[in-house]
Design a protein around this motif. Sequence first.
Motif, mmCIF file in Angstrom:
data_model
loop_
_atom_site.group_PDB
_atom_site.id
_atom_site.type_symbol
_atom_site.label_atom_id
_atom_site.label_comp_id
_atom_site.label_asym_id
_atom_site.label_seq_id
_atom_site.Cartn_x
_atom_site.Cartn_y
_atom_site.Cartn_z
ATOM 1 N N GLY A 76 0.796 -1.229 0.000
ATOM 2 C CA GLY A 76 0.000 0.000 0.000
ATOM 3 C C GLY A 76 0.821 1.268 0.000
ATOM 4 O O GLY A 76 0.281 2.359 0.201
ATOM 5 N N ARG A 77 2.144 1.165 -0.254
ATOM 6 C CA ARG A 77 3.022 2.330 -0.131
ATOM 7 C C ARG A 77 2.584 3.503 -0.997
ATOM 8 O O ARG A 77 2.620 4.661 -0.566
ATOM 9 N N ASP A 78 2.166 3.244 -2.225
ATOM 10 C CA ASP A 78 1.767 4.341 -3.115
ATOM 11 C C ASP A 78 0.556 5.111 -2.600
ATOM 12 O O ASP A 78 0.377 6.291 -2.919
ATOM 13 N N ILE A 79 -0.296 4.442 -1.823
ATOM 14 C CA ILE A 79 -1.537 5.075 -1.379
ATOM 15 C C ILE A 79 -1.243 6.317 -0.548
ATOM 16 O O ILE A 79 -1.823 7.382 -0.771
ATOM 17 N N ILE A 80 -0.322 6.202 0.412
ATOM 18 C CA ILE A 80 -0.063 7.349 1.281
ATOM 19 C C ILE A 80 0.589 8.492 0.503
ATOM 20 O O ILE A 80 0.316 9.670 0.764
ATOM 21 N N PHE A 81 1.411 8.180 -0.481
ATOM 22 C CA PHE A 81 1.961 9.242 -1.323
ATOM 23 C C PHE A 81 0.839 10.014 -2.001
ATOM 24 O O PHE A 81 0.835 11.252 -2.006
ATOM 25 N N ASP A 82 -0.117 9.308 -2.585
ATOM 26 C CA ASP A 82 -1.201 9.983 -3.295
ATOM 27 C C ASP A 82 -2.139 10.698 -2.340
ATOM 28 O O ASP A 82 -2.646 11.779 -2.656
ATOM 29 N N GLN A 83 -2.392 10.126 -1.180
ATOM 30 C CA GLN A 83 -3.250 10.794 -0.204
ATOM 31 C C GLN A 83 -2.640 12.116 0.258
ATOM 32 O O GLN A 83 -3.348 13.093 0.466
ATOM 33 N N ASN A 84 -1.323 12.133 0.405
ATOM 34 C CA ASN A 84 -0.667 13.339 0.905
ATOM 35 C C ASN A 84 -0.730 14.489 -0.090
ATOM 36 O O ASN A 84 -0.801 15.655 0.314
ATOM 37 N N PHE A 85 -0.710 14.177 -1.397
ATOM 38 C CA PHE A 85 -0.732 15.243 -2.410
ATOM 39 C C PHE A 85 -0.883 14.606 -3.784
ATOM 40 O O PHE A 85 -0.242 13.598 -4.078
ATOM 41 N N LYS A 86 -1.712 15.185 -4.635
ATOM 42 C CA LYS A 86 -2.063 14.553 -5.903
ATOM 43 C C LYS A 86 -0.907 14.444 -6.891
ATOM 44 O O LYS A 86 -0.974 13.636 -7.829
ATOM 45 N N TYR A 87 0.151 15.233 -6.732
ATOM 46 C CA TYR A 87 1.285 15.149 -7.652
ATOM 47 C C TYR A 87 2.488 14.433 -7.048
ATOM 48 O O TYR A 87 3.565 14.408 -7.655
ATOM 49 N N ASN A 88 2.345 13.840 -5.896
ATOM 50 C CA ASN A 88 3.490 13.184 -5.263
ATOM 51 C C ASN A 88 4.033 12.018 -6.082
ATOM 52 O O ASN A 88 5.255 11.843 -6.192
ATOM 53 N N LEU A 89 3.140 11.194 -6.629
ATOM 54 C CA LEU A 89 3.616 10.020 -7.358
ATOM 55 C C LEU A 89 4.367 10.389 -8.637
ATOM 56 O O LEU A 89 5.465 9.864 -8.874
ATOM 57 N N PRO A 90 3.836 11.265 -9.495
ATOM 58 C CA PRO A 90 4.635 11.620 -10.676
ATOM 59 C C PRO A 90 5.941 12.320 -10.324
ATOM 60 O O PRO A 90 6.953 12.119 -11.006
ATOM 61 N N ILE A 91 5.934 13.110 -9.260
ATOM 62 C CA ILE A 91 7.185 13.769 -8.853
ATOM 63 C C ILE A 91 8.178 12.739 -8.339
ATOM 64 O O ILE A 91 9.353 12.738 -8.743
ATOM 65 N N ARG A 92 7.737 11.840 -7.467
ATOM 66 C CA ARG A 92 8.654 10.820 -6.943
ATOM 67 C C ARG A 92 9.233 9.980 -8.070
ATOM 68 O O ARG A 92 10.444 9.707 -8.112
ATOM 69 N N ARG A 93 8.392 9.559 -8.996
ATOM 70 C CA ARG A 93 8.857 8.692 -10.081
ATOM 71 C C ARG A 93 9.793 9.418 -11.039
ATOM 72 O O ARG A 93 10.730 8.823 -11.571
ATOM 73 N N THR A 94 9.561 10.693 -11.239
ATOM 74 C CA THR A 94 10.481 11.476 -12.073
ATOM 75 C C THR A 94 11.837 11.598 -11.393
ATOM 76 O O THR A 94 12.884 11.411 -12.021
ATOM 77 N N LEU A 95 11.829 11.909 -10.105
ATOM 78 C CA LEU A 95 13.080 12.027 -9.363
ATOM 79 C C LEU A 95 13.832 10.698 -9.346
ATOM 80 O O LEU A 95 15.067 10.659 -9.490
ATOM 81 N N GLU A 96 13.111 9.605 -9.171
ATOM 82 C CA GLU A 96 13.761 8.292 -9.155
ATOM 83 C C GLU A 96 14.320 7.921 -10.521
ATOM 84 O O GLU A 96 15.403 7.311 -10.618
#
Length: 682
Positions: A76-96
Motif C-alpha cells: 500500500g506504499r503508493d496510497i499514502i503518497f497519493d493521499q498526501n498530495f495529488k502530484y506526489n507520485l509523478p514527482i517521486r517517479r520522475t526524481l527516481e
Amino acid sequence: MRKGLTVLAMAIVSLGAPSCIELKQPQEQVQTEEFKWVVDTFDDIKVLQYKVPGFENLSLDQKKLIYYLNQAALSGRDIIFDQNFKYNLPIRRTLEAIYTNYRGDRTTAEWKAFEKYLKKVWFANGIHHHYSSDKFTPEFSEAYFDTLVASVPAEKLPHDFGSAEQLTAIIKPVIFDPALYPVRVNQAAGADLLKSSAMNYYDGVSQREAEAFYARMAKPGDPQPISYGLNSQLVKQNGKLTERVWKTDGMYAPALEKIVYWLEKAAEVASPVQKETIEALISFYNTGDLKEYDRFNILWVQDTASMVDFVNGFTEVYGDPLGYKASWEAMVNFKDMDATRRTEIISANAQWFEDHSPIQEKYRKKEVKGVSAKVINAAILGGDCYPATPIGINLPNADWIRKDYGSKSVTIQNITQAYAESSKGNGFIEEFIFRPEDRERITLYGTIGDNMHTDLHECLGHGSGQLAPGVKGDELKQYGSVLEEARADLFSLYYMADPKMEELGLLPDAEVAKAQYASYISNGMMTQLARVELGKDIEQTHMRNRKMISEWAYELGRRENVIEKVVSDGKTYIVVNDFDKLRTLFGKMLREVQRIKSEGDFVAGRDLVERYGVKVDRKLHEEVLERYGKLGIQPYSGFVNPIYTPVMEGGEIVDIIYEYPKSYTEQMLDYSSRYSFLPSVN
C-alpha cells in the motif's frame, strides 16, 4: 541464487515480494557483527534501523503470518503518497528516474542538493515535510532540473501526462513555485482548511461544503455512528459532491488488490480467531462498507491472545484538517512477552485508574471494558507509519467501539530502543537541562519514564472517559486531534506521580515522574521548537498538544512559581520548581479537557489550542535553533525495515529469515521498484 521456484514462489516474485532462498543446509539468522543504529543522515533527518529480537523463536506459521502481513503492509506504499498530495507520485517517479539513469557528474553541489531533496521526498511520503507539512524548497535550480530530466530516456519517465515536456510543465511549477501548494495540512484559524491545504482527500470542495455533506449523513442519536468519509475522496463532479471510495473496484484498486492477495495468504496460516479478523478486513477492502470496517475493528480489539498482530487500514485522521479522512497505514508486530507484563498490570487495574481520575464523575466510565495492552516489537512498518513511526498505538478510534468493546494499546519497544541507543552522548541534556539533579534523573530514569508515559497514554489515556449523551465525537473539528492527544498525555502525566505506580511495582520511585515532568515541560515550552522553521506557527498535532499543556501549566502556576524560565550565561532554561503542584495542575487541566471532549465544546477547545498551542516566541525560537544547530543533532528520526525472505525446501516454505538493508537509498528504490502499483494520476 534462486533455483527451482515453485508456483507459490513464482507468485511471490511476480507480486513484488523478495526472492526466495532454496534450502541447502540448516539456516541461521544472519546478523551483522556490530549493529549500526544510524544508517543515514541528511537535512534535519536521521534514518535508523531497528532490531527484531525474538523473531527467531517464533513458530513457522507465525513467521509465515508475519511475512504475508509484511507484504500486505508494503503493497500500500503508493496510497499514502497519493493521499498526501495529488502530484506526489509523478514527482517521486520522475526524481527516481533521474537518480537511476543520470550519467553525469554526481559530485557537484547541485547533484548533492538534488539527492537530498529526493531523500526528503521519500522520507515524507511526498513533497511536504512529514511533521510541519510545509513544502520542501529545492536547493537546486530549475535549469539544473531541466538538464536532469533531459538526460533521462523518455520511456523511463512517467507517461501519465503524455510527453516529458508535458510532465515537466505540470510538476516543475509544483516543485519550484513556493506559492503553489505551500502546506499539506493547514489548520490556521479563519482559513478555508480544505482550499488552503494540499492534501488529496478532497478535490474542488470547500470546507463549508464538506462539513455540510457529512452533517447530512449523520444520524442524530445513533449509538453506533458510522465514521462517514473515512475511506473516500470527496470530489465535486458537474457541480455535485460525490465520494470516490477506496476499495478493490474503486479508487486505489491496483494497490488494494495486492493488499487483499497477501491478506488472503495470511488468513491461511492464521489462527481461527485471527482468520475471521483478517477476512473481515478483506471484506472491507472489497466492498468499501464502513460497517465492515467496524466489524473488523470489533473482532480485532477482542483478539488479545495472538502472538502476532497487525495494523492495516485507513486509520488515523491527522492528515485531514477536518478529521474525516484517514491515511492508510500498516504495521506488523509480535509480543515482547517480558515487557508486556507491565502493560498487563496497567490493564488489570484500568477500573481503578478510571475511578480515581480527577475528571467529573459523570464523564468517568462506570465499567471499563476490554482494555488490553502489550509491549510489542515491530516487524515491519508501512504506509503512514513509515519511515517515521509512532512509538505507541491505541486503537480503534471509534468512541462507541471503545465504550462497548474496549481498546487495544501497544508500546513499540524496539522502536523506543532504537531512539534511545542512537541518541546516547549527543549533548542534548547537558545543553538544555539546567539543574544537575534534573540531568541526573533524566539520565537514570528517562527511558523508563518515556516507556511508562507511552504505556499510560496509549493503554488508558485514550480509552478513558466517556461522551455526554448526544455528543457524537466530531464536534471539535480541526481541534479534535490536538485535544485528544492532550487528554491522553494529561492522563499519563497525572498518574506518573501517583503512589499507585510504586504500589503496583510499575515504577521504582517518584524520581521517575520528576524526570518525566522536567523533560516534558522543557520540550513543550522550548526544545521542540528545533522542529519548527523560524517564523512559522506550530501546526503539527502532537507539538501543539505538548505546547498547549506546558504553556497552560506555566500560566496556571505562575503565582506560585511552579515552572520558571531561568536565564544563565545568556541561555534560557525551563525549570520545574514544584513537582507536586505541577501534578495538581495536570489534574485540573485533564478535568477541563475531558469536559471539552465529553460535551463537544468547540469554542472552549479552540480557545485553548489557539491561546497556548500555536504561536511561537521568535526570540526564544532563534535561540533554540542556534543552540540545537551547534550540537549537530537531527531533530527527526525514521527507519528502514528489515528484509524478510522465505527459505524453500521441496516447494514449501520451511523458514523465514531476515537481514538489514545496505542503505536507506537502496530500500527506497527497491520499494519503488517492487511495490509501486498505482498510476501516477488517480
